[in-house]
Design a protein around this motif. Structure first.
Motif, short mmCIF file in Angstrom:
data_model
loop_
_atom_site.label_atom_id
_atom_site.label_comp_id
_atom_site.label_asym_id
_atom_site.label_seq_id
_atom_site.Cartn_x
_atom_site.Cartn_y
_atom_site.Cartn_z
N ASN A 1 0.81 -1.22 0.00
CA ASN A 1 0.00 0.00 0.00
C ASN A 1 0.84 1.26 0.00
O ASN A 1 0.32 2.34 -0.18
CB ASN A 1 -0.93 0.02 1.21
N SER A 2 2.13 1.13 0.24
CA SER A 2 2.97 2.33 0.29
C SER A 2 4.26 2.12 -0.50
O SER A 2 4.31 2.42 -1.68
CB SER A 2 3.27 2.72 1.73
N ASP A 3 5.28 1.57 0.12
CA ASP A 3 6.57 1.44 -0.56
C ASP A 3 7.27 0.17 -0.14
O ASP A 3 7.89 0.12 0.91
CB ASP A 3 7.44 2.67 -0.27
N CYS A 4 7.18 -0.86 -0.97
CA CYS A 4 7.90 -2.11 -0.72
C CYS A 4 9.26 -2.06 -1.40
O CYS A 4 9.39 -1.48 -2.48
CB CYS A 4 7.14 -3.28 -1.35
N ASP A 5 10.22 -2.69 -0.80
CA ASP A 5 11.45 -3.00 -1.51
C ASP A 5 11.84 -4.42 -1.11
O ASP A 5 11.21 -5.03 -0.25
CB ASP A 5 12.57 -1.98 -1.25
N CYS A 6 12.83 -4.97 -1.75
CA CYS A 6 13.18 -6.37 -1.53
C CYS A 6 13.47 -6.67 -0.05
O CYS A 6 13.17 -7.75 0.44
CB CYS A 6 14.36 -6.77 -2.41
N GLY A 7 14.01 -5.71 0.67
CA GLY A 7 14.30 -5.89 2.09
C GLY A 7 13.07 -6.02 2.96
O GLY A 7 13.14 -6.51 4.08
N ASP A 8 11.91 -5.58 2.45
CA ASP A 8 10.65 -5.69 3.21
C ASP A 8 9.98 -7.05 3.02
O ASP A 8 9.01 -7.35 3.71
CB ASP A 8 9.66 -4.62 2.74
N LEU A 9 10.47 -7.84 2.08
CA LEU A 9 9.80 -9.08 1.69
C LEU A 9 10.62 -10.29 2.12
O LEU A 9 11.85 -10.23 2.22
CB LEU A 9 9.57 -9.07 0.18
N ASN A 10 9.93 -11.42 2.37
CA ASN A 10 10.60 -12.61 2.89
C ASN A 10 11.04 -13.59 1.82
O ASN A 10 12.03 -14.29 1.99
CB ASN A 10 9.70 -13.33 3.89
N THR A 11 10.29 -13.67 0.73
CA THR A 11 10.60 -14.64 -0.31
C THR A 11 10.47 -14.01 -1.69
O THR A 11 9.80 -13.00 -1.86
CB THR A 11 9.64 -15.85 -0.25
N GLN A 12 11.08 -14.68 -2.67
CA GLN A 12 10.97 -14.21 -4.04
C GLN A 12 9.53 -14.34 -4.51
O GLN A 12 9.02 -13.49 -5.23
CB GLN A 12 11.92 -15.00 -4.96
N ALA A 13 8.83 -15.38 -4.07
CA ALA A 13 7.42 -15.56 -4.46
C ALA A 13 6.55 -14.41 -3.96
O ALA A 13 5.67 -13.92 -4.67
CB ALA A 13 6.90 -16.90 -3.95
N GLU A 14 6.81 -13.97 -2.74
CA GLU A 14 6.07 -12.83 -2.18
C GLU A 14 6.38 -11.56 -2.98
O GLU A 14 5.48 -10.80 -3.33
CB GLU A 14 6.46 -12.65 -0.71
#
Length: 94
Positions: free
Chosen positions: A51-64
């Motif tokens: 809803n705002s600003d994701c980057d790879c560091g905010d995510l747990n998996t490549q699928a996510e």
């Protein structure tokens, strides 16, 4: 110079920074550099950062990361999850 002419010139005596600041203060902060779709169209199974600003560091998996990338595919890559432009998000994630 007459006093009336002096006042007229004073009204025009603004710097470029003052004008830029005045314009920028009228732009809602949630619209600056963030082409994010309407939150109502974002699937509920995506992480909150979608809803705002994701980057790879905010995510747990490549699928996510790929799910976030795919959800925003029509807007390009607003979260910049695909740095090499091969349409595969956050390739370094497990």
């Amino acid at each position: 110079m007459r006093q009336q002419d002096h006042r007229r010139f004073r009204l025009l005596d603004f710097s470029a920074n003052e004008i830029t600041d005045a314009i920028a203060s009228r732009i809602p902060s949630n619209r600056v550099n963030q082409p994010v779709p309407n939150p109502q169209t974002i699937p509920a199974n995506l992480p909150a950062c979608a809803n705002s600003d994701c980057d790879c560091g905010d995510l747990n998996t490549q699928a996510e990361a790929q799910a976030v990338f795919d959800a925003f595919a029509s807007s390009g890559d607003p979260h910049k999850l695909d740095q090499d432009k091969d349409r595969i998000a956050c390739e370094s994630l497990p």
